[in-house]
Scaffold this motif. Sequence first.
Motif, PDB file in Angstrom:
ATOM      1  N   ASN A   1       0.681  -1.068  -0.123  1.00  0.00           N
ATOM      2  CA  ASN A   1       0.124  -0.139  -0.039  1.00  0.00           C
ATOM      3  C   ASN A   1       0.869   1.106   0.007  1.00  0.00           C
ATOM      4  O   ASN A   1       0.531   2.195  -0.781  1.00  0.00           O
ATOM      5  CB  ASN A   1      -0.944   0.068   1.193  1.00  0.00           C
ATOM      6  N   HIS A   2       1.925   0.987   0.667  1.00  0.00           N
ATOM      7  CA  HIS A   2       2.796   2.301   0.845  1.00  0.00           C
ATOM      8  C   HIS A   2       3.512   2.661  -0.532  1.00  0.00           C
ATOM      9  O   HIS A   2       3.642   3.720  -0.898  1.00  0.00           O
ATOM     10  CB  HIS A   2       3.703   2.193   1.997  1.00  0.00           C
TER      11      HIS A   2
ATOM     12  N   SER B   1       1.150   3.907  -2.813  1.00  0.00           N
ATOM     13  CA  SER B   1       1.041   5.266  -2.814  1.00  0.00           C
ATOM     14  C   SER B   1       1.904   6.191  -3.320  1.00  0.00           C
ATOM     15  O   SER B   1       1.625   7.334  -3.883  1.00  0.00           O
ATOM     16  CB  SER B   1       0.943   5.659  -0.988  1.00  0.00           C
TER      17      SER B   1
ATOM     18  N   TYR C   1       1.489   6.400  -7.096  1.00  0.00           N
ATOM     19  CA  TYR C   1       0.640   7.371  -7.338  1.00  0.00           C
ATOM     20  C   TYR C   1       1.282   8.858  -7.327  1.00  0.00           C
ATOM     21  O   TYR C   1       0.778   9.508  -8.069  1.00  0.00           O
ATOM     22  CB  TYR C   1      -0.541   7.383  -6.401  1.00  0.00           C
ATOM     23  N   GLU C   2       2.039   9.068  -6.450  1.00  0.00           N
ATOM     24  CA  GLU C   2       2.589  10.365  -6.210  1.00  0.00           C
ATOM     25  C   GLU C   2       3.485  10.858  -7.412  1.00  0.00           C
ATOM     26  O   GLU C   2       3.486  11.843  -7.832  1.00  0.00           O
ATOM     27  CB  GLU C   2       3.632  10.335  -4.866  1.00  0.00           C
TER      28      GLU C   2
END
Length: 131
Positions: free
Chosen positions: A28-29, A32, A35-36
Amino acid sequence: MPTTIAQRYFEELENWSESIKFYSVEMNHLESKLYEVIRRNSVVGIADKVNTYQVSLNNLSEKFDSLLEYIDAQETEINIDGKLLDDLAIGFEVDKQQLELRKKMKVLEKKYIDAKYACNNFLMGSTKNKE
């Protein structure tokens, strides 16, 4: 008191469950961070590159989720009404299933490590390209 086969199996299953939960948090990290990269980066084609890593992580996540279901089933098989099976009650099928789970976990962990390494290399590269 000696350790029983069921106790060793149960501890192994619990360790795998905890590892999978940890990997899930890490995935999940990473997602993220990916996505950034898309959000902050204007490089043409970056979304396609990021998508490759996201798909890989999603596939691994699904496989880990499926493995967790088998782990839960095995735990239920050896832990009946809160009591672990006696060594004599551990049959061939339970042994066979534990061995299969062990093999699957080993393969998935290796795939996860490889995917995590590739993803982190990509993230490092995308950060260097921005600077």
